[in-house]
Scaffold this motif. Structure first.
Motif, PDB file in Angstrom:
ATOM      1  N   VAL A 139      42.236  39.398  41.711  1.00 45.63           N
ATOM      2  CA  VAL A 139      40.809  39.395  42.038  1.00 45.63           C
ATOM      3  C   VAL A 139      40.495  40.409  43.126  1.00 45.63           C
ATOM      4  CG1 VAL A 139      38.950  37.974  43.021  1.00 45.63           C
ATOM      5  CG2 VAL A 139      40.433  37.035  41.261  1.00 45.63           C
TER       6      VAL A 139
ATOM      7  N   ASN B 133      43.032  29.622  42.006  1.00 43.30           N
ATOM      8  CA  ASN B 133      43.907  30.085  43.076  1.00 43.30           C
ATOM      9  C   ASN B 133      45.138  29.180  43.160  1.00 43.30           C
ATOM     10  OD1 ASN B 133      44.765  31.633  45.264  1.00 43.30           O
ATOM     11  ND2 ASN B 133      43.738  30.289  46.746  1.00 43.30           N
TER      12      ASN B 133
ATOM     13  N   PHE C  14      37.080  30.965  41.594  1.00 43.17           N
ATOM     14  CA  PHE C  14      38.221  31.483  42.353  1.00 43.17           C
ATOM     15  C   PHE C  14      39.006  30.341  43.001  1.00 43.17           C
ATOM     16  CE2 PHE C  14      39.968  32.768  46.467  1.00 43.17           C
ATOM     17  CZ  PHE C  14      40.839  33.775  46.067  1.00 43.17           C
TER      18      PHE C  14
ATOM     19  N   GLU D  26      36.304  37.777  49.577  1.00 42.51           N
ATOM     20  CA  GLU D  26      37.744  38.000  49.663  1.00 42.51           C
ATOM     21  C   GLU D  26      38.191  38.142  51.114  1.00 42.51           C
ATOM     22  OE1 GLU D  26      40.446  38.457  47.508  1.00 42.51           O
ATOM     23  OE2 GLU D  26      39.201  37.419  46.059  1.00 42.51           O
TER      24      GLU D  26
ATOM     25  N   SER E 295      44.522  35.559  43.498  1.00 43.22           N
ATOM     26  CA  SER E 295      43.941  36.291  44.624  1.00 43.22           C
ATOM     27  C   SER E 295      44.351  37.754  44.622  1.00 43.22           C
ATOM     28  CB  SER E 295      44.356  35.633  45.942  1.00 43.22           C
ATOM     29  OG  SER E 295      45.778  35.607  46.067  1.00 43.22           O
TER      30      SER E 295
ATOM     31  N   GLN F 225      31.577  39.652  46.359  1.00 44.05           N
ATOM     32  CA  GLN F 225      32.960  39.333  46.039  1.00 44.05           C
ATOM     33  C   GLN F 225      33.903  39.903  47.088  1.00 44.05           C
ATOM     34  OE1 GLN F 225      33.700  37.359  43.477  1.00 44.05           O
ATOM     35  NE2 GLN F 225      35.856  37.333  44.069  1.00 44.05           N
TER      36      GLN F 225
END
Length: 527
Positions: A320, A310, A306, A388, A317, A384
């Protein structure tokens, strides 16, 4: 930091001792308090025989230790990393935000890199100080291309000292929020299962009436089959569509709980045994919690991936952020489909049932006949989603709201709401539902029993093997002998401990004496 006489560059040998001592004392006190709090939780779990939660706490401590080592490596290696130089053309590729020299008139304001003007043409005060600080960092970065930070002309540091400091803060955020989200997950899951306790108590009171073999009913008239069979379940599309929406409205009903309880007890336990199924599910949830609190190398790899993708303009983002919700909704739909499929199987095989319908316990209902796969997906979703939300709080703290990470306010609010919603659905709905439905697999979890019961089961199984071996030896005894004269069959005094263990394990069908009975009966009609 560049000026040798600046106040920010004062080193420790020129810092007052009282300041150093005060800061160290505060850090030590906070660390000791946190260690004491963790120790108190460990003592509480040990006193209450919550071995699964104790192992989960130890796993959390291990993960915090890993994060501490990462932080330590960043601290000791920041001077060496900042001295690694790369060409400027490579340093300006795959950036999370566009450099200030690429900002247009309107885009600079959009990404928070330029001043915002009000109606009078003056710079807006809100967030201007933070934007000036960002511009000062960017000017330092660009100034490095002229030979700053120990790099020759045309080269810049791989990561600046300030960038490593920001990464250090990100590791701290990840550690703190990992603990917070783990606690929220367990609290919501236990709260959901606590609501099933009244069903267990009602079943114990009405057990004789519900399990009365003289109580014949048509299969489609039972509550379990009636709730899960309709004309919507006749086609695959509508079947999964109904299962998708069912997880949001009373994902587990009383009829579902009692039916799966009856199927579990009928297959794994002795007939007529008294068993607290709700307590078993709660221990099973605690056992699953040991898995979901850990951070495996694969999950660490997802973090690195990630951070790699990104890039500004890729909107990684944004996409995801939908992944945890999509996966957890697919898992919830599959769990509801398993319950519905068991109801349809009962309806197809039997027109009349005795007492509570008896579901077929098998791994075939799960993806690839592997129930653990569902738990791994839940683990991925929880991590995940927590990552985030942690990334959101960190970028807000470090860069402010007026940064390039928050180009659209409404979209960012939607993403945060999406993450919080996925966290609640996964913790309060999907994880308890998995703890219940996974009991319909072919195997029973041994780790949910306490240590004393486990010892009783092992001793009982050992004695059963001895009895089976003694039966084979009695056929070759000497002429004139009797079965009673065989040493294997000779009576011996039974100790109180063996009697107690035999009584505790008397309701669990694990003896080889019961294997023939279990394998040669119809799982849907019962004995």
């Amino acid at each position: 930091m560049a000026g040798g006489g600046g106040g920010d560059a004062r080193q420790l040998d020129l810092t007052p001792t009282w300041a150093v001592a005060a800061v160290c004392a505060i850090i030590v006190i906070i660390s000791i308090l946190l260690e004491k709090i963790i120790h108190k939780f460990a003592q509480m779990f040990e006193e209450r025989k919550k071995h699964a939660l104790l192992e989960a706490l130890e796993k959390i401590k291990a993960e915090l230790m890993v994060l501490g080592f990462i932080s330590l490596l960043l601290t000791f290696g920041q001077n060496y990393i900042s001295k690694m130089c790369i060409p400027v053309k490579y340093a300006n590729t795959m950036l999370p935000c566009r450099p200030p020299d690429q900002h247009g008139g309107g885009s600079a304001t959009e990404h928070g890199a330029g001043p915002q003007t009000g109606k009078g043409g003056h710079e807006a005060e809100g967030g201007s100080g933070h934007r000036r600080r960002l511009l000062s960092y960017e000017r330092r970065f660009l100034a490095a291309g002229g030979g700053g930070s120990g790099c020759k002309m045309g080269y810049v540091p791989l990561i600046s000292v300030h960038g490593l400091h920001q990464l250090h803060i990100f590791i701290f955020f990840l550690a703190v929020f990992h603990v917070i989200y783990s606690a929220i997950t367990m609290a919501l899951g236990r709260a959901k299962i606590r609501g099933w306790k009244i069903w267990e108590q009602d079943h114990i009171v009405d057990q004789d009436a519900l399990n009365d073999p003289r109580r014949f009913r048509l299969t489609h008239e039972t509550s379990f089959v009636r709730d899960h069979t309709s004309f919507w379940t006749k086609t695959p599309v509508t079947f999964y569509l109904v299962c998708f929406f069912r997880q949001f409205f009373r994902s587990v009903r009383k009829a579902d709980y009692l039916t799966m309880r009856h199927g579990f007890v009928s297959v794994h336990l002795a007939p007529g045994s008294k068993f607290d199924f709700q307590k078993y599910i709660k221990r099973s949830l605690e056992d699953d919690f040991k898995v979901v609190v850990g951070i495996s190398p694969i999950l660490w790899g997802s973090v690195v991936l990630f951070l790699l993708v990104n890039v500004h303009g890729w909107h990684a983002s944004f996409w995801v952020s939908f992944l945890p919700l999509v996966v957890i909704l697919a898992v919830g739909t599959k769990l509801q489909a398993i319950i519905t499929r068991m109801a349809l199987d009962i309806k197809e095989r039997h027109a009349v049932v005795q007492g509570i319908p008896l579901v077929q316990v098998s791994d075939k209902y799960f993806w690839f006949a592997w129930p653990q796969l569902v738990l791994y997906l839940i683990h991925f979703v929880l991590f995940q989603n927590a990552f985030e939300l942690t990334y959101f709080w960190w970028t807000w703290y470090e860069f402010g709201w007026a940064s390039c990470f928050y180009e659209d306010d409404s979209l960012m609010i939607f993403r945060v709401a999406l993450g919080l919603g996925a966290q609640v659905v996964c913790s309060y709905v999907t994880l308890p539902l998995y703890a219940l439905v996974t009991q319909m697999g072919s195997t029973m979890k041994k780790s949910i029993f306490d240590e004393q019961t486990s010892k009783a089961l092992k001793q009982w199984h050992k004695n059963a093997l001895k009895r089976k071996g003694s039966k084979g030896r009695t056929e070759t005894r000497t002429l004139g002998g009797s079965p009673g004269e065989s040493p294997a069959n000779s009576p011996r005094p039974t100790t109180a401990a063996e009697t107690e263990m035999a009584e505790q394990g008397a309701t669990i069908v694990t003896s080889v004496d019961h294997q023939h009975y279990v394998h040669n009966r119809d799982l849907l009609t019962g004995p």
